[in-house]
Design a protein around this motif. Structure first.
Motif, PDB file in Angstrom:
ATOM      1  N   HIS A 222       3.601   4.543  -8.491  1.00 34.71           N
ATOM      2  CA  HIS A 222       2.326   4.445  -7.946  1.00 34.71           C
ATOM      3  C   HIS A 222       1.664   3.198  -8.367  1.00 34.71           C
ATOM      4  CE1 HIS A 222       2.994   8.929  -8.022  1.00 34.71           C
ATOM      5  NE2 HIS A 222       3.196   8.889  -9.278  1.00 34.71           N
TER       6      HIS A 222
ATOM      7  N   HIS B 230       1.824  14.529   1.270  1.00 34.68           N
ATOM      8  CA  HIS B 230       0.793  13.432   0.653  1.00 34.68           C
ATOM      9  C   HIS B 230       0.952  12.307   0.861  1.00 34.68           C
ATOM     10  CE1 HIS B 230      -0.688  11.098  -2.918  1.00 34.68           C
ATOM     11  NE2 HIS B 230      -1.641  12.147  -2.988  1.00 34.68           N
TER      12      HIS B 230
ATOM     13  N   LYS C  10      -5.556   8.049   5.708  1.00 30.29           N
ATOM     14  CA  LYS C  10      -6.964   8.032   5.405  1.00 30.29           C
ATOM     15  C   LYS C  10      -6.918   6.510   5.284  1.00 30.29           C
ATOM     16  CE  LYS C  10      -9.551   8.893   1.396  1.00 30.29           C
ATOM     17  NZ  LYS C  10      -9.672   9.655  -0.156  1.00 30.29           N
ATOM     18  N   HIS C  11      -5.946   5.911   4.884  1.00 35.39           N
ATOM     19  CA  HIS C  11      -5.968   4.264   4.727  1.00 35.39           C
ATOM     20  C   HIS C  11      -6.148   3.835   6.010  1.00 35.39           C
ATOM     21  CE1 HIS C  11      -5.056   0.446   2.911  1.00 35.39           C
ATOM     22  NE2 HIS C  11      -4.372   0.226   4.194  1.00 35.39           N
TER      23      HIS C  11
ATOM     24  N   ARG D  73      -0.755  11.857   4.607  1.00 40.67           N
ATOM     25  CA  ARG D  73      -2.043  11.932   4.515  1.00 40.67           C
ATOM     26  C   ARG D  73      -2.786  10.757   3.943  1.00 40.67           C
ATOM     27  NH1 ARG D  73      -0.525  17.612   4.227  1.00 40.67           N
ATOM     28  NH2 ARG D  73      -1.791  18.747   5.698  1.00 40.67           N
ATOM     29  N   SER D  74      -1.931  10.278   2.957  1.00 42.63           N
ATOM     30  CA  SER D  74      -2.681   9.003   2.055  1.00 42.63           C
ATOM     31  C   SER D  74      -2.710   7.810   3.131  1.00 42.63           C
ATOM     32  CB  SER D  74      -1.901   8.646   0.853  1.00 42.63           C
ATOM     33  OG  SER D  74      -2.072   9.831   0.090  1.00 42.63           O
TER      34      SER D  74
ATOM     35  N   HIS E 214       0.873  -1.221  -0.165  1.00 46.58           N
ATOM     36  CA  HIS E 214       0.062  -0.142   0.293  1.00 46.58           C
ATOM     37  C   HIS E 214       0.846   1.267   0.073  1.00 46.58           C
ATOM     38  CE1 HIS E 214      -3.927  -2.243   0.439  1.00 46.58           C
ATOM     39  NE2 HIS E 214      -3.516  -2.627   1.448  1.00 46.58           N
TER      40      HIS E 214
ATOM     41  N   MET F 181       1.657   5.095  -2.819  1.00 42.33           N
ATOM     42  CA  MET F 181       1.278   6.341  -2.246  1.00 42.33           C
ATOM     43  C   MET F 181       2.509   7.119  -2.371  1.00 42.33           C
ATOM     44  SD  MET F 181      -0.478   5.312   1.390  1.00 42.33           S
ATOM     45  CE  MET F 181      -2.030   4.175   1.236  1.00 42.33           C
TER      46      MET F 181
END
Length: 239
Positions: free
Chosen positions: A219, A68, A75-76, A71-72, A57, A61
């Motif tokens: 990505h 970034h 969120k996950h 924050r990713s 994962h 990201m």
């Protein structure tokens, strides 16, 4: 997007003969830093009593800067934690998460990472051609400089610009434009070498030629689908 045919791409010797300087990305291009990201992020998550995240994962990201990335990740894991998530949840936790992440990353920087095969040989080839070298990364400068030193790569670059060096990060063209200004080189004669669509998009918008390595992160997407002048499996192929 279909892969460009080999005949449609300029060969590297002519491409290198038309440039005066090379801008080289760091994560996924010169150093495989996924182990560092994984270790620092999961130390941070444990400190905040949040669920862990696996490297697969994290890899998807990486590339648009540490802010970034963080924050990713939040969120996950907040979604995994069963929280009714909105932007305010992330922003409420972000300051303490960022402070924790910085502390842990600086503590382990370079310990769980490795220089990709062929990187030093490639940099030596570029130097032997008299090309000026700059490292341009979305990684914070305070992370990038000690990593390059620890991996024995710092001496190849006359300048190092991190993600906090300019107002915006790649894929915005501003970092490349500002780097060319710092070098005093024409953008059309300054090659970008990276591993992702971020590098390619920034280079195209800035008017720089671009070569992408095939082994980086991008990505989680196949890099050969990205618009670039050339793809290489190793920086040793920059001849």
């Amino acid at each position: 997007m279909p892969e460009p045919s080999a005949a449609a791409l300029p060969s590297l010797p002519p491409l290198l003969s038309r440039v005066d300087a090379v801008i080289v990305d760091l994560d996924g291009t010169m150093v495989d830093t996924m182990g560092d990201f994984n270790e620092a992020i999961n130390r941070m998550l444990r400190e905040l009593a949040l669920p862990s995240i696996d490297g697969q994962h994290i890899e998807h990201m990486v590339g648009k800067g540490s802010e970034h990335l963080l924050r990713s990740v939040l969120k996950h894991v907040l979604t995994l934690d069963g929280r009714a998530l909105d932007a305010m949840d992330i922003e409420a936790i972000y300051p303490s998460a960022w402070a924790s992440y910085q502390r842990h990353y600086l503590a382990i920087n370079g310990q769980f990472s490795a220089v990709y095969a062929g990187v030093e040989e490639g940099l030596q080839v570029l130097q032997s051609r008299g090309l000026r070298l700059v490292c341009l990364t979305n990684k914070p400068t305070s992370f990038a400089l000690p990593l390059l030193k620890a991996k024995g790569l710092g001496g190849y670059f006359e300048m190092v610009f991190g993600g906090d060096a300019f107002e915006r990060k790649k894929p915005d063209p501003l970092p490349l434009i500002k780097t060319c200004e710092a070098l005093g080189t024409a953008r059309a004669r300054t090659l970008m070498v990276g591993d992702s669509s971020n590098d390619a998009q920034a280079a195209r918008a800035a008017g720089c030629p671009v070569v992408l390595v095939t082994y980086g992160y991008n990505h989680g997407q196949p890099v050969r689908g990205v618009d670039a002048d050339r793809f290489v499996d190793s920086l040793k192929q920059l001849r």
